[in-house]
Design a protein around this motif. Structure first.
Motif, PDB file in Angstrom:
ATOM      1  N   LEU A  75    -125.317  14.633 105.496  1.00  0.00           N
ATOM      2  CA  LEU A  75    -124.852  15.694 106.385  1.00  0.00           C
ATOM      3  C   LEU A  75    -123.943  15.128 107.473  1.00  0.00           C
ATOM      4  N   GLN A  76    -124.261  13.930 107.959  1.00  0.00           N
ATOM      5  CA  GLN A  76    -123.392  13.291 108.952  1.00  0.00           C
ATOM      6  C   GLN A  76    -121.996  13.062 108.374  1.00  0.00           C
ATOM      7  N   SER A  77    -121.951  12.554 107.146  1.00  0.00           N
ATOM      8  CA  SER A  77    -120.652  12.308 106.502  1.00  0.00           C
ATOM      9  C   SER A  77    -119.869  13.602 106.344  1.00  0.00           C
ATOM     10  N   ALA A  78    -120.566  14.653 105.931  1.00  0.00           N
ATOM     11  CA  ALA A  78    -119.889  15.938 105.744  1.00  0.00           C
ATOM     12  C   ALA A  78    -119.366  16.483 107.071  1.00  0.00           C
ATOM     13  N   ILE A  79    -120.159  16.383 108.125  1.00  0.00           N
ATOM     14  CA  ILE A  79    -119.735  16.888 109.437  1.00  0.00           C
ATOM     15  C   ILE A  79    -118.527  16.109 109.947  1.00  0.00           C
ATOM     16  N   VAL A  80    -118.538  14.795 109.794  1.00  0.00           N
ATOM     17  CA  VAL A  80    -117.414  13.978 110.250  1.00  0.00           C
ATOM     18  C   VAL A  80    -116.165  14.295 109.429  1.00  0.00           C
ATOM     19  N   PHE A  81    -116.331  14.434 108.124  1.00  0.00           N
ATOM     20  CA  PHE A  81    -115.180  14.734 107.270  1.00  0.00           C
ATOM     21  C   PHE A  81    -114.589  16.097 107.606  1.00  0.00           C
ATOM     22  N   ILE A  82    -115.419  17.129 107.685  1.00  0.00           N
ATOM     23  CA  ILE A  82    -114.921  18.481 107.965  1.00  0.00           C
ATOM     24  C   ILE A  82    -114.390  18.573 109.393  1.00  0.00           C
ATOM     25  N   GLY A  83    -115.114  18.037 110.347  1.00  0.00           N
ATOM     26  CA  GLY A  83    -114.649  18.063 111.739  1.00  0.00           C
ATOM     27  C   GLY A  83    -113.357  17.296 111.926  1.00  0.00           C
ATOM     28  N   GLY A  84    -113.262  16.137 111.297  1.00  0.00           N
ATOM     29  CA  GLY A  84    -112.034  15.350 111.397  1.00  0.00           C
ATOM     30  C   GLY A  84    -110.847  16.047 110.758  1.00  0.00           C
ATOM     31  N   THR A  85    -111.084  16.692 109.626  1.00  0.00           N
ATOM     32  CA  THR A  85    -110.008  17.423 108.956  1.00  0.00           C
ATOM     33  C   THR A  85    -109.528  18.594 109.802  1.00  0.00           C
ATOM     34  N   ILE A  86    -110.460  19.330 110.384  1.00  0.00           N
ATOM     35  CA  ILE A  86    -110.083  20.463 111.238  1.00  0.00           C
ATOM     36  C   ILE A  86    -109.344  19.974 112.477  1.00  0.00           C
ATOM     37  N   ALA A  87    -109.816  18.894 113.082  1.00  0.00           N
ATOM     38  CA  ALA A  87    -109.148  18.349 114.271  1.00  0.00           C
ATOM     39  C   ALA A  87    -107.744  17.859 113.924  1.00  0.00           C
ATOM     40  N   LEU A  88    -107.603  17.202 112.786  1.00  0.00           N
ATOM     41  CA  LEU A  88    -106.287  16.716 112.364  1.00  0.00           C
ATOM     42  C   LEU A  88    -105.338  17.876 112.075  1.00  0.00           C
ATOM     43  N   LEU A  89    -105.843  18.917 111.428  1.00  0.00           N
ATOM     44  CA  LEU A  89    -105.028  20.092 111.162  1.00  0.00           C
ATOM     45  C   LEU A  89    -104.570  20.741 112.469  1.00  0.00           C
ATOM     46  N   GLY A  90    -105.479  20.866 113.422  1.00  0.00           N
ATOM     47  CA  GLY A  90    -105.116  21.424 114.719  1.00  0.00           C
ATOM     48  C   GLY A  90    -104.081  20.584 115.437  1.00  0.00           C
ATOM     49  N   LEU A 146     -99.993  28.696 121.356  1.00  0.00           N
ATOM     50  CA  LEU A 146    -100.611  27.400 121.082  1.00  0.00           C
ATOM     51  C   LEU A 146    -102.129  27.452 121.033  1.00  0.00           C
ATOM     52  N   TYR A 147    -102.730  28.597 121.306  1.00  0.00           N
ATOM     53  CA  TYR A 147    -104.191  28.636 121.413  1.00  0.00           C
ATOM     54  C   TYR A 147    -104.894  28.435 120.073  1.00  0.00           C
ATOM     55  N   ALA A 160     -98.577  19.846 117.285  1.00  0.00           N
ATOM     56  CA  ALA A 160     -97.355  19.046 117.384  1.00  0.00           C
ATOM     57  C   ALA A 160     -96.153  19.789 116.808  1.00  0.00           C
ATOM     58  N   SER A 161     -96.341  20.475 115.690  1.00  0.00           N
ATOM     59  CA  SER A 161     -95.209  21.189 115.093  1.00  0.00           C
ATOM     60  C   SER A 161     -94.758  22.352 115.974  1.00  0.00           C
ATOM     61  N   ARG A 162     -95.684  23.015 116.630  1.00  0.00           N
ATOM     62  CA  ARG A 162     -95.293  24.123 117.506  1.00  0.00           C
ATOM     63  C   ARG A 162     -94.674  23.629 118.805  1.00  0.00           C
ATOM     64  N   LEU A 163     -95.126  22.483 119.299  1.00  0.00           N
ATOM     65  CA  LEU A 163     -94.554  21.948 120.534  1.00  0.00           C
ATOM     66  C   LEU A 163     -93.190  21.311 120.306  1.00  0.00           C
ATOM     67  N   LEU A 164     -93.055  20.560 119.221  1.00  0.00           N
ATOM     68  CA  LEU A 164     -91.841  19.795 118.991  1.00  0.00           C
ATOM     69  C   LEU A 164     -90.820  20.524 118.139  1.00  0.00           C
ATOM     70  N   GLY A 165     -91.234  21.545 117.414  1.00  0.00           N
ATOM     71  CA  GLY A 165     -90.309  22.273 116.555  1.00  0.00           C
ATOM     72  C   GLY A 165     -89.424  23.203 117.355  1.00  0.00           C
ATOM     73  N   ASN A 166     -88.253  23.487 116.793  1.00  0.00           N
ATOM     74  CA  ASN A 166     -87.330  24.386 117.484  1.00  0.00           C
ATOM     75  C   ASN A 166     -87.347  25.782 116.859  1.00  0.00           C
ATOM     76  N   LEU A 195    -108.505  24.916 117.034  1.00  0.00           N
ATOM     77  CA  LEU A 195    -108.855  24.122 115.845  1.00  0.00           C
ATOM     78  C   LEU A 195    -109.144  22.671 116.226  1.00  0.00           C
ATOM     79  N   PHE A 196    -108.268  22.108 117.064  1.00  0.00           N
ATOM     80  CA  PHE A 196    -108.472  20.724 117.485  1.00  0.00           C
ATOM     81  C   PHE A 196    -109.783  20.578 118.257  1.00  0.00           C
ATOM     82  N   ALA A 197    -110.057  21.522 119.157  1.00  0.00           N
ATOM     83  CA  ALA A 197    -111.295  21.455 119.946  1.00  0.00           C
ATOM     84  C   ALA A 197    -112.529  21.621 119.060  1.00  0.00           C
ATOM     85  N   ALA A 198    -112.475  22.532 118.087  1.00  0.00           N
ATOM     86  CA  ALA A 198    -113.623  22.740 117.200  1.00  0.00           C
ATOM     87  C   ALA A 198    -113.904  21.510 116.354  1.00  0.00           C
TER      88      ALA A 198
END
Length: 167
Positions: free
Chosen positions: A53-68, A25-26, A73-79, A31-34
């Motif tokens: 630059l603020q918009s770009a940082i929020v967009f990229i950071g939010g996308t990375i956090a969402l991906l993480g 899970l690391y 969730a898929s690794r925790l809940l998946g079988n 990814l979520f922490a970054a």
């Protein structure tokens, strides 16, 4: 050629050598922490950064956090799990090697004889007329392989799953 069927046969054939194990899970947590850190730093230094630059940082950071978060969730809940070799303490690598149809008999003979090196170092092609599905450890001390022939728009097994252990 169904990877799930090969995995199930692998777990049954090699008792207490290969087990199903959940991937770590690391990576999703990192990814979520970054991503969260990027959004948080944007909030701290918002007065010193331009709006674009603020918009770009929020967009990229939010996308990375969402991906993480999705991966976590898929690794925790998946079988699902991946084949894990207990002795070498590593996940098995999956490869599909393709051979020309003219080499069908040679590939079947090599698999039945347990000639791992001939299969791995043979003349591979990009055309999947004859395919060898194999799971192996990085050191190739444990190899499970099976040959398939592509006919009538499906893969048909040519050999049984062959498990080879080297010392």
């Amino acid at each position: 050629m169904d990877k799930n069927k090969i995995c199930e046969a692998l777990y049954a054939l090699s008792k207490d050598v290969v087990v199903r194990r959940r991937k770590p899970l690391y990576i999703p947590m990192a990814l979520f922490a970054a991503g969260t850190l990027g959004v948080a730093l944007n909030g701290l230094y918002s007065s010193e950064i331009s709006n674009n630059l603020q918009s770009a940082i929020v967009f990229i950071g939010g996308t990375i956090a969402l991906l993480g978060l999705i991966l976590l969730a898929s690794r925790l809940l998946g079988n699902e799990g991946a084949p894990y070799h207990i002795e070498e303490q590593c996940y098995l690598r999956y490869e599909e090697l393709y051979f020309d149809h003219n080499e069908l008999d040679q590939v079947v003979n090599d698999i039945n004889a347990g000639a791992i090196d001939l299969i791995l170092n043979g003349r591979h092609t990009n055309i999947p007329a004859v395919a060898v599905a194999l799971y192996h450890t990085p050191s190739n001390r444990f190899v499970a392989m099976q040959a398939f022939e592509y006919t009538d728009f499906e893969y048909r097994p040519l050999t049984d799953l062959r498990v080879i252990r080297r010392e």
